[in-house]
Design an enzyme around this catalytic site. Structure first.
Site, PDB file in Angstrom:
ATOM      1  N   ASP A 143     116.244 -20.438   7.972  1.00  9.95           N
ATOM      2  CA  ASP A 143     115.298 -21.547   8.186  1.00  9.95           C
ATOM      3  C   ASP A 143     115.054 -21.736   9.677  1.00  9.95           C
ATOM      4  O   ASP A 143     115.769 -22.501  10.309  1.00  9.95           O
ATOM      5  CB  ASP A 143     115.848 -22.822   7.551  1.00  9.95           C
ATOM      6  CG  ASP A 143     114.857 -23.975   7.612  1.00  9.95           C
ATOM      7  OD1 ASP A 143     113.681 -23.733   7.930  1.00  9.95           O
ATOM      8  OD2 ASP A 143     115.278 -25.124   7.345  1.00  9.95           O
ATOM      9  N   GLU A 177     108.673 -28.381  13.403  1.00  8.86           N
ATOM     10  CA  GLU A 177     108.512 -28.555  11.948  1.00  8.86           C
ATOM     11  C   GLU A 177     109.630 -29.424  11.410  1.00  8.86           C
ATOM     12  O   GLU A 177     109.413 -30.270  10.541  1.00  8.86           O
ATOM     13  CB  GLU A 177     108.507 -27.176  11.264  1.00  8.86           C
ATOM     14  CG  GLU A 177     108.145 -27.219   9.781  1.00  8.86           C
ATOM     15  CD  GLU A 177     109.335 -27.384   8.847  1.00  8.86           C
ATOM     16  OE1 GLU A 177     109.111 -27.507   7.636  1.00  8.86           O
ATOM     17  OE2 GLU A 177     110.493 -27.399   9.327  1.00  8.86           O
ATOM     18  N   GLU A 178     110.825 -29.180  11.938  1.00 11.52           N
ATOM     19  CA  GLU A 178     111.992 -29.877  11.383  1.00 11.52           C
ATOM     20  C   GLU A 178     111.974 -31.387  11.675  1.00 11.52           C
ATOM     21  O   GLU A 178     112.730 -32.143  11.092  1.00 11.52           O
ATOM     22  CB  GLU A 178     113.289 -29.258  11.928  1.00 11.52           C
ATOM     23  CG  GLU A 178     113.508 -27.798  11.508  1.00 11.52           C
ATOM     24  CD  GLU A 178     113.797 -27.606  10.022  1.00 11.52           C
ATOM     25  OE1 GLU A 178     113.703 -28.586   9.245  1.00 11.52           O
ATOM     26  OE2 GLU A 178     114.115 -26.471   9.633  1.00 11.52           O
ATOM     27  N   ASP A 206     108.330 -20.035   4.966  1.00  6.82           N
ATOM     28  CA  ASP A 206     109.451 -20.879   5.403  1.00  6.82           C
ATOM     29  C   ASP A 206     110.627 -20.619   4.461  1.00  6.82           C
ATOM     30  O   ASP A 206     110.528 -20.878   3.260  1.00  6.82           O
ATOM     31  CB  ASP A 206     109.018 -22.355   5.345  1.00  6.82           C
ATOM     32  CG  ASP A 206     110.036 -23.286   6.008  1.00  6.82           C
ATOM     33  OD1 ASP A 206     111.114 -22.798   6.432  1.00  6.82           O
ATOM     34  OD2 ASP A 206     109.740 -24.494   6.092  1.00  6.82           O
ATOM     35  N   HIS A 293     120.244 -25.844   6.704  1.00  9.85           N
ATOM     36  CA  HIS A 293     120.384 -26.822   7.797  1.00  9.85           C
ATOM     37  C   HIS A 293     121.814 -26.931   8.308  1.00  9.85           C
ATOM     38  O   HIS A 293     122.210 -27.973   8.823  1.00  9.85           O
ATOM     39  CB  HIS A 293     119.841 -28.206   7.377  1.00  9.85           C
ATOM     40  CG  HIS A 293     118.335 -28.246   7.368  1.00  9.85           C
ATOM     41  ND1 HIS A 293     117.622 -29.390   7.112  1.00  9.85           N
ATOM     42  CD2 HIS A 293     117.413 -27.271   7.590  1.00  9.85           C
ATOM     43  CE1 HIS A 293     116.308 -29.115   7.165  1.00  9.85           C
ATOM     44  NE2 HIS A 293     116.176 -27.834   7.453  1.00  9.85           N
TER      45      HIS A 293
HETATM   46  N1  DTR Z   1     110.237 -27.217   5.553  1.00  8.97           N
HETATM   47  C1  DTR Z   1     111.527 -26.880   5.022  1.00  8.97           C
HETATM   48  C2  DTR Z   1     111.785 -27.796   3.923  1.00  8.97           C
HETATM   49  C3  DTR Z   1     112.066 -27.176   2.642  1.00  8.97           C
HETATM   50  C4  DTR Z   1     112.825 -27.779   1.747  1.00  8.97           C
HETATM   51  N2  DTR Z   1     112.900 -27.029   0.631  1.00  8.97           N
HETATM   52  C5  DTR Z   1     112.173 -25.945   0.800  1.00  8.97           C
HETATM   53  C6  DTR Z   1     111.964 -24.898  -0.041  1.00  8.97           C
HETATM   54  C7  DTR Z   1     111.222 -23.862   0.360  1.00  8.97           C
HETATM   55  C8  DTR Z   1     110.664 -23.879   1.626  1.00  8.97           C
HETATM   56  C9  DTR Z   1     110.878 -24.925   2.472  1.00  8.97           C
HETATM   57  C10 DTR Z   1     111.651 -25.974   2.059  1.00  8.97           C
HETATM   58  C11 DTR Z   1     112.542 -26.894   6.126  1.00  8.97           C
HETATM   59  O1  DTR Z   1     112.229 -26.342   7.117  1.00  8.97           O
HETATM   60  O2  DTR Z   1     113.616 -27.441   6.019  1.00  8.97           O
HETATM   61 ZN    ZN Z   2     114.484 -26.803   7.709  1.00  9.25          ZN
HETATM   62 ZN    ZN Z   3     111.926 -24.553   7.246  1.00  4.62          ZN
END
Ligand code: DTR
Ligand code: ZN
Ligand code: ZN
Ligand code: CA
Length: 543
Positions: A143, A177-178, A206, A293
């Protein structure tokens, strides 16, 4: 000697073939050199190198490690990530731009990075992107080093292949983004409404390498998702809607501005179901990404297969939509006449004309579809250079049902495909449009008889009309026979004369006409020589 008006239709049969050729890939152009475009259509989408994607991931991991273990948008780990991606893109020939993420972002957040691949129609921009920032807790390799690295490698592969482009391709790496999808939102709102409307689609990536991941497509039933969905479906992977990530990544910023969006994700902290484990593998009852995360989101936190497929999916979408169908060359196609009519069993012809509407001429292969049953189409020639024309012969058979048919003529060119419609009315041989007068008329020497029929058929007479005549007469050579149409026009269908006599019997004629079908059609028979006589037994006309 006797002459008839029987028309003989000659059908030129031509083989239809498509012009095709294999395309070589070019070597990567050095920076600053003139790009050597691969011309023409249809380069196959490339396989995106997993090895190269993982090399980018390792770079992002090192950047995090040497910058306090994070690539959060407000940190040096983030700006070092931007520099890495930017430098690779510039070396490949991209036009890059940093978009300052303020106002609108977290205080101190670094910029978005935008990269345009030169070429294609700039009024039709296809975008793909990924957020480049991580959370503060870790290096953010799944991520979203995964989406960032894959998108970078697709961009570099496009540059290396350097195909002719139809649409313009742009990539984006988002800041912040976060903290609430802030970088992408700032980018979209920085655009003029014209520039926004040029973006026809945005695809988001993502978390595409989740260790226990699946195959999720955003807005999977929409037009923007067609290619991504098709890619996974073709692999038999039965992709699902990305419900977990809905409105939680940067595609939302584009969608909120009215731009069609899709994207791919492998899943975050939600739990894989047993049905998903059954079709995709992995472990049911566990999170897609158990390091979501967290500091353990490192290069060890990647599923290679899932990541590799996402890269190939994006390449498939971009190559399908934006590569190789137009280099500004185009043509148009039309049929003249655009409508025609024919009796079942006969052949209609029309001229298919083409015009070069932009750029240089191109080869156009012609095919026809939507034919009535029992009919075949041939083009002579089967392909033309735009500017040229071809004769379409549409041969019906006796079994072709009466009716009006829209025949689609497709011209497959090298940079585009266009169609035109030829509407053909087929008159039936059977009932409906055939009218008979069975009354006998005595034919005396040197006299004329007229036998009328009343046609109630609608529309134009289907040319040539068919006339069947039965006459009992010992010298057909005595007779001049004419057909009179409802509008008064006479057509001589049989002339008198000859050195000896034959008996008439039943004879048929095809008579080209151009008039309405309804009204009185008259058969006129004149006996122009003495001695032999007889009578008109019956006659019919099919209009
Ligand atoms: N934007 C994502 C948030 C996220 C949460 N669940 C999912 C599933 C699939 C893709 C993205 C996400 C982040 O950056 O945490
Ligand atoms: Zn994230
Ligand atoms: Zn993400
Ligand atoms: Ca691959």
């Amino acid at each position: 000697m006797r002459r008839t008006a029987v028309l003989t239709a000659t059908v030129a049969m031509a083989l239809m073939g498509l012009v095709g050729s294999a395309m070589p890939a070019t070597a990567q152009a050095p920076p600053g050199s003139t790009r050597n475009e691969v011309p023409l259509a249809a380069l196959a989408p490339p396989d995106i190198s997993l090895t190269n994607v993982k090399a980018h991931l390792s770079q992002l991991q090192s950047i995090a490690s040497s910058n306090g273990g994070t690539r959060r948008s407000t940190t040096s780990g983030y700006t070092a990530s931007v520099s890495y991606v930017e430098q690779r893109l510039q070396a490949a020939g991209y036009t890059t731009r940093r978009v300052t993420c303020s106002p609108g972002c977290t205080s101190g957040a670094g910029p978005d990075l935008i990269a345009d691949w030169p070429g294609g129609d700039e009024s039709q921009v296809i975008m793909a992107g990924a957020h480049l920032d991580s959370v503060s807790a870790g290096p953010g390799i799944n991520d979203n080093g995964s989406g960032s690295s894959m998108t970078l490698e697709v961009a570099l592969t496009l540059a290396a292949q350097n195909p002719a482009m139809s649409k313009h391709v742009r990539f984006g790496w988002w800041s912040d983004e976060e903290q609430g999808l802030l970088g992408s939102r700032a980018y979209v709102s920085s655009l003029s409404s014209t520039d926004r409307s040029r973006i026809k689609q945005y695809l988001n990536f993502d978390m595409i390498g989740s260790t226990n991941g699946g195959y999720f497509v955003n807005n999977i039933t929409t037009a923007a998702a067609v290619d991504l969905r098709a890619f996974y479906t073709n692999l038999g992977l039965q992709p699902e809607e990305n419900t977990e990530g809905a409105n939680r990544s940067d595609d939302a910023s584009f969608r909120n501005a009215g731009i069609p969006t899709s994207g791919v994700a492998a899943g975050a902290s939600a739990t894989k179901t047993s049905a998903q484990a059954a079709k995709w593998g992995g472990t049911a009852g566990r999170a897609y990404d158990s390091c979501y995360h967290q500091s353990c989101d490192t290069t060890a936190n990647i599923n290679d297969t899932v990541l590799d497929r996402a890269g190939d999916a994006l390449a498939y979408a971009i190559w399908t939509q934006a590569v190789g169908t137009s280099t500004g060359r185009d043509f148009s196609i039309g049929a003249s006449p655009a409508t025609g009519s024919v009796q079942a069993g006969q052949t209609a012809t029309t001229t298919i004309g083409t015009t070069t509407t932009s750029g240089t001429a191109q080869t156009v292969s012609l095919t026809a579809s939507g034919l009535p049953s029992g009919a075949t189409a041939s083009f002579s020639p089967a392909s033309v250079t735009s500017g040229g024309s071809s004769t379409l012969s549409l041969a019906t058979s006796a079994s072709t049902p009466a009716g009006t048919y829209a025949v689609t003529v497709t011209g497959t060119g090298q940079t585009a495909t266009h169609t035109t419609t030829y509407t053909v009315t087929v008159g039936g041989t059977g009932g409906g449009r055939t009218f008979t007068n069975g009354t006998n008329f005595t034919i005396n020497d040197l006299s004329t008889i007229n036998s009328p029929v009343t046609s109630t058929a609608t529309g134009s007479a289907v040319s040539p009309v068919q006339v069947s005549v039965t006459i009992s007469h010992t010298c057909a050579e005595d007779l001049r026979i004419r057909l009179r149409g409802p509008n008064g026009t006479y057509y001589t269908i049989d002339s008198s004369g000859g050195s000896s006599c034959t008996s008439y019997g039943t004879r048929t004629y095809s008579v080209p006409v151009s008039q309405q079908a309804a009204g009185t059609w008259t058969l006129q028979v004149t006996d122009e020589f003495r001695l032999d006589t007889g009578f008109l037994d019956t006659w019919s006309v099919t209009v």
